[in-house]
Design an enzyme around this catalytic site. Structure first.
Site, PDB file in Angstrom:
ATOM      1  N   ASP A   1       5.349  -7.895   5.678  1.00  0.00           N
ATOM      2  CA  ASP A   1       5.399  -9.032   4.758  1.00  0.00           C
ATOM      3  C   ASP A   1       6.481  -8.830   3.687  1.00  0.00           C
ATOM      4  O   ASP A   1       7.238  -9.745   3.383  1.00  0.00           O
ATOM      5  CB  ASP A   1       4.043  -9.229   4.059  1.00  0.00           C
ATOM      6  CG  ASP A   1       2.996  -9.821   5.013  1.00  0.00           C
ATOM      7  OD1 ASP A   1       3.390 -10.555   5.936  1.00  0.00           O
ATOM      8  OD2 ASP A   1       1.800  -9.535   4.837  1.00  0.00           O
TER       9      ASP A   1
ATOM     10  N   GLY B   1       0.814  -1.221   0.000  1.00  0.00           N
ATOM     11  CA  GLY B   1       0.000   0.000   0.000  1.00  0.00           C
ATOM     12  C   GLY B   1       0.844   1.267   0.000  1.00  0.00           C
ATOM     13  O   GLY B   1       1.958   1.281   0.533  1.00  0.00           O
TER      14      GLY B   1
ATOM     15  N   LYS C   1       8.120   0.702   5.569  1.00  0.00           N
ATOM     16  CA  LYS C   1       7.001   1.502   5.070  1.00  0.00           C
ATOM     17  C   LYS C   1       5.670   0.943   5.539  1.00  0.00           C
ATOM     18  O   LYS C   1       5.493  -0.264   5.519  1.00  0.00           O
ATOM     19  CB  LYS C   1       7.046   1.479   3.533  1.00  0.00           C
ATOM     20  CG  LYS C   1       5.839   2.034   2.849  1.00  0.00           C
ATOM     21  CD  LYS C   1       5.172   1.066   1.864  1.00  0.00           C
ATOM     22  CE  LYS C   1       4.442  -0.050   2.541  1.00  0.00           C
ATOM     23  NZ  LYS C   1       3.535  -0.822   1.662  1.00  0.00           N
ATOM     24  N   THR C   2       4.762   1.700   5.979  1.00  0.00           N
ATOM     25  CA  THR C   2       3.332   1.402   6.081  1.00  0.00           C
ATOM     26  C   THR C   2       2.649   2.453   6.945  1.00  0.00           C
ATOM     27  O   THR C   2       3.144   2.793   8.027  1.00  0.00           O
ATOM     28  CB  THR C   2       2.988  -0.004   6.634  1.00  0.00           C
ATOM     29  OG1 THR C   2       1.568  -0.116   6.705  1.00  0.00           O
ATOM     30  CG2 THR C   2       3.566  -0.311   8.001  1.00  0.00           C
TER      31      THR C   2
ATOM     32  N   ASP D   1       0.128   1.902   8.474  1.00  0.00           N
ATOM     33  CA  ASP D   1      -0.489   1.186   9.593  1.00  0.00           C
ATOM     34  C   ASP D   1       0.322   1.284  10.885  1.00  0.00           C
ATOM     35  O   ASP D   1      -0.210   1.033  11.971  1.00  0.00           O
ATOM     36  CB  ASP D   1      -0.666  -0.305   9.244  1.00  0.00           C
ATOM     37  CG  ASP D   1      -1.647  -0.508   8.102  1.00  0.00           C
ATOM     38  OD1 ASP D   1      -2.152   0.488   7.567  1.00  0.00           O
ATOM     39  OD2 ASP D   1      -1.891  -1.675   7.744  1.00  0.00           O
TER      40      ASP D   1
ATOM     41  N   ARG E   1       1.244  -5.760  -4.967  1.00  0.00           N
ATOM     42  CA  ARG E   1       1.240  -6.661  -3.818  1.00  0.00           C
ATOM     43  C   ARG E   1       1.727  -8.077  -4.135  1.00  0.00           C
ATOM     44  O   ARG E   1       1.568  -8.981  -3.339  1.00  0.00           O
ATOM     45  CB  ARG E   1      -0.174  -6.730  -3.220  1.00  0.00           C
ATOM     46  CG  ARG E   1      -0.597  -5.462  -2.502  1.00  0.00           C
ATOM     47  CD  ARG E   1      -1.748  -5.721  -1.552  1.00  0.00           C
ATOM     48  NE  ARG E   1      -2.197  -4.505  -0.913  1.00  0.00           N
ATOM     49  CZ  ARG E   1      -1.644  -3.985   0.182  1.00  0.00           C
ATOM     50  NH1 ARG E   1      -0.623  -4.579   0.741  1.00  0.00           N
ATOM     51  NH2 ARG E   1      -2.110  -2.877   0.706  1.00  0.00           N
TER      52      ARG E   1
HETATM   53  P1  FBP Z   1       0.616  -2.031   3.608  1.00  0.00           P
HETATM   54  O1  FBP Z   1       0.546  -2.953   4.793  1.00  0.00           O
HETATM   55  O2  FBP Z   1       1.056  -2.697   2.381  1.00  0.00           O
HETATM   56  O3  FBP Z   1       1.417  -0.800   3.902  1.00  0.00           O
HETATM   57  O4  FBP Z   1      -0.861  -1.513   3.277  1.00  0.00           O
HETATM   58  C1  FBP Z   1      -1.599  -0.862   4.213  1.00  0.00           C
HETATM   59  C2  FBP Z   1      -3.029  -0.614   3.815  1.00  0.00           C
HETATM   60  O5  FBP Z   1      -3.186   0.757   3.526  1.00  0.00           O
HETATM   61  C3  FBP Z   1      -3.976  -1.077   4.911  1.00  0.00           C
HETATM   62  O6  FBP Z   1      -4.138  -0.091   5.887  1.00  0.00           O
HETATM   63  C4  FBP Z   1      -5.217  -1.398   4.132  1.00  0.00           C
HETATM   64  O7  FBP Z   1      -6.027  -2.339   4.784  1.00  0.00           O
HETATM   65  C5  FBP Z   1      -4.663  -1.968   2.867  1.00  0.00           C
HETATM   66  O8  FBP Z   1      -3.428  -1.349   2.655  1.00  0.00           O
HETATM   67  C6  FBP Z   1      -5.576  -1.738   1.700  1.00  0.00           C
HETATM   68  O9  FBP Z   1      -5.085  -2.421   0.612  1.00  0.00           O
HETATM   69  P2  FBP Z   1      -5.412  -2.082  -0.891  1.00  0.00           P
HETATM   70  O10 FBP Z   1      -4.600  -0.886  -1.248  1.00  0.00           O
HETATM   71  O11 FBP Z   1      -4.927  -3.289  -1.622  1.00  0.00           O
HETATM   72  O12 FBP Z   1      -6.876  -1.825  -0.993  1.00  0.00           O
END
Ligand code: FBP
Length: 550
Positions: A183, A88, A209-210, A212, A152
């Site tokens: 991951d 993400g 990075k994230t 979250d 992803r």
């Molecule tokens: P990462 O763990 O890859 O940083 O992604 C975080 C995130 O933004 C989450 O908060 C959210 O649930 C998810 O990506 C949403 O995924 P997508 O962009 O595939 O809809």
């Protein structure tokens, strides 16, 4: 100089931000050629050390390193470095790439930076773009991952690693930087191990990075993007708090991104002080059922109504659904069922009849719970899993589920609701000064790790509540952050996810205050991110970081 910004029209703010010069820690400021590598302690693993050692024999047990200025000049060898954005979006990704770019060109103008397109699949399929000075310039201090795109796809099998190796050989790439979450950094460790085991001279460095905020530990104080994203959400929550308190007629239910941990919801609660904030980790710890969560919320809504306050704001972490023990069980049963070829085939042949078919597969408590859910939620629980096997919680409308259940419960109470989901709105915001500086430093530091000849490390910049010149730059072996966890029914080595700690300072502060916040209107309005102005406004770090580092 913005002569290169020709591709699209840009706003006055973008022009001004383009001129921003991200700050580096003192140790890196003296230049990439003058770094001293100081070795620290030998590391083990976050858990299950023997298993991790067996699985990563070539990279396990490396030492923590930090950089200090006044080292000897590095050898001027020419290197091609590859970079991947994985998962993400998170504000500041472009600055990580800018940091790598500037460091590698400073080390040797002949060095090249190869951006792999669309995430890890780019390196497997050999899809890339060389990042030139002009191209890089367009993206400095901007949000998004559009410089090379993200994806992803997982890099995890022998076949993936072989393809990656082939691409590196074709392009003369001798180091790969993986910018990703837990991951993706787990996969970076596997790739580093693979290259070493094959004697391939290719280094792998991760960058945390994230938005979250769940990729952190003592050495990685924060993942990048969390600062900016929570500031954006808190601005929006602040606006809604004002609206709620002005109109005094709605309860607003706001689901906040954060696939698993509730760091984002907790940080936004500490910043804005709304009436209700659910913390998934607490729900799991107290073994709360969906009905108990509804009781807790209904009690606050009723007490406020008795005071004549038929309004309020509730924050709901996106990952909540998976932390409610009975839901977790149901989701796990659904994961198992939906993963079988037989069920997949049946579902494909029964369009419109998916729900009755799934109902027929469930028994006992799973069946009762599934039957009690609204149809939309039933369908959302059956959606495809992401490539890491996770339920796509961002697509499950928990905020609507809770309001529907509250409506049914609160029969004698005046209750009108609005629902919101703040997620994607925050992921590509232009990085705050903190994220702009932190990301640039992480990228510059990633190249310093490459120059030091290291592999299987994650770029670490810490001491983050101090001014940037006091930040400490270095590297942490990826294996030191790993343990064994069950994934898809099998024990796998993974980087340990950092959930909200219920005995940690941020949660403790929140739990001391929440009763007051529930009934009084203690709303705080943080306002938008400020890029210009006094330092206490522009350079403020998150409440989480401040409390954790106290
Ligand atoms: P990462 O763990 O890859 O940083 O992604 C975080 C995130 O933004 C989450 O908060 C959210 O649930 C998810 O990506 C949403 O995924 P997508 O962009 O595939 O809809």
């Amino acid at each position: 100089m913005i002569k290169t910004l020709q591709t699209t029209e840009i706003s006055p703010l973008q022009k001004a931000r383009h001129e921003y010069k991200p700050k580096l820690p003192k140790s890196l400021k003296q230049g990439i050629k003058n770094l001293k590598v100081v070795e620290g302690e030998t590391t083990s693993a976050a858990g299950d050390a023997e298993d991790i050692k067996t699985m990563f024999p070539h990279i396990f047990g490396s030492k923590v390193v930090t950089f200090e200025p006044n080292g000897t000049n590095a050898a001027q060898i020419t290197v091609n470095v590859g970079v991947i954005l994985s998962g993400g979006q998170a504000p500041g990704g472009h600055n990580v790439i800018a940091g790598i770019f500037d460091a590698l060109k400073e080390a040797n103008p002949e060095n090249k930076l190869i951006g792999f397109l669309g995430g890890p699949s780019g390196i497997m399929e050999g899809k890339y773009k060389e990042i030139t000075a002009d191209y890089m310039d367009e993206f400095r201090n901007t949000g998004g991952f559009d410089i090379i795109g993200s994806g992803r796809t997982k890099l995890e099998t022998e076949d993936h690693f072989e393809k990656t190796w082939q691409t590196c050989k074709n392009l003369g790439v001798s180091a790969v930087v993986v910018i990703g979450g837990d991951d993706s950094n787990t996969n970076a460790a596997m790739l580093a191990e693979y290259f070493k085991s094959k004697g391939a001279n290719i280094q792998v460095i991760g960058v945390p990075k994230t938005i979250d905020g769940d990729l952190k530990n003592e050495q990685i104080e924060a993942s990048f993007g969390f600062d900016t994203a929570t500031k954006v959400y808190s601005e929006l929550i602040g606006n809604i708090l004002k609206d709620a308190n002005s109109a005094k007629k709605y309860w607003h239910f706001i689901k906040l991104m954060g696939r698993s941990a509730s760091h984002i919801a907790l940080e936004c609660a500490l910043k804005t002080q709304p009436n209700i904030t659910l913390i998934s980790e607490e729900v799991a710890e107290k073994n709360m059922s969906l009905a108990q969560i509804i009781d807790y919320m209904a009690d606050i809504i009723t007490k406020r109504a008795q005071k004549g306050k038929n309004f309020g704001v509730a924050l709901i972490p996106e990952g909540l659904i998976e932390f409610i023990p009975e839901m977790k069980h149901l989701i796990s049963t659904l994961n198992d069922k939906l993963a079988t070829e037989e069920v997949k085939k049946e579902l494909a042949s029964l369009p419109g009849q998916e729900i009755p078919y799934i109902k027929g597969l469930l028994t006992g408590k799973d069946s009762n719970l599934f039957n009690s859910l609204p149809r939309d939620i039933q369908l959302q629980l059956m959606l495809d899993r992401d490539p890491h096997g996770n339920v796509q919680v961002s697509r499950i409308e928990t905020e609507k589920l809770l309001t529907e259940m509250l409506k049914a419960k609160l029969t004698g109470v005046k209750f009108a609701s609005q629902t919101h989901f703040f997620g994607y709105e925050g992921r590509c915001a232009a990085p705050s000064n903190f994220d702009a500086d932190y990301c640039y430093s992480l990228g510059y530091n990633a190249f310093a790790l490459i120059q030091a000849g290291l592999s299987g490390y994650i770029s670490s910049v810490r001491n983050l509540t101090k001014s940037s010149d006091q930040w400490i730059a270095g590297g942490i072996p990826l294996t030191s952050m790993m343990n064994m966890e069950k994934r898809h029914g099998k024990m796998k080595p993974v980087i340990k996810k950092a959930l909200v700690e219920l005995d940690g300072k941020p949660f403790r502060k929140f739990s001391e205050k929440r009763e007051t916040w529930a009934l009084e209107d203690c709303y705080v309005y943080p306002g938008p991110i400020q890029y210009f102005g006094p330092s206490e406004v522009t350079d403020i770090t998150t409440e989480t970081l401040q409390l954790e580092n106290k």
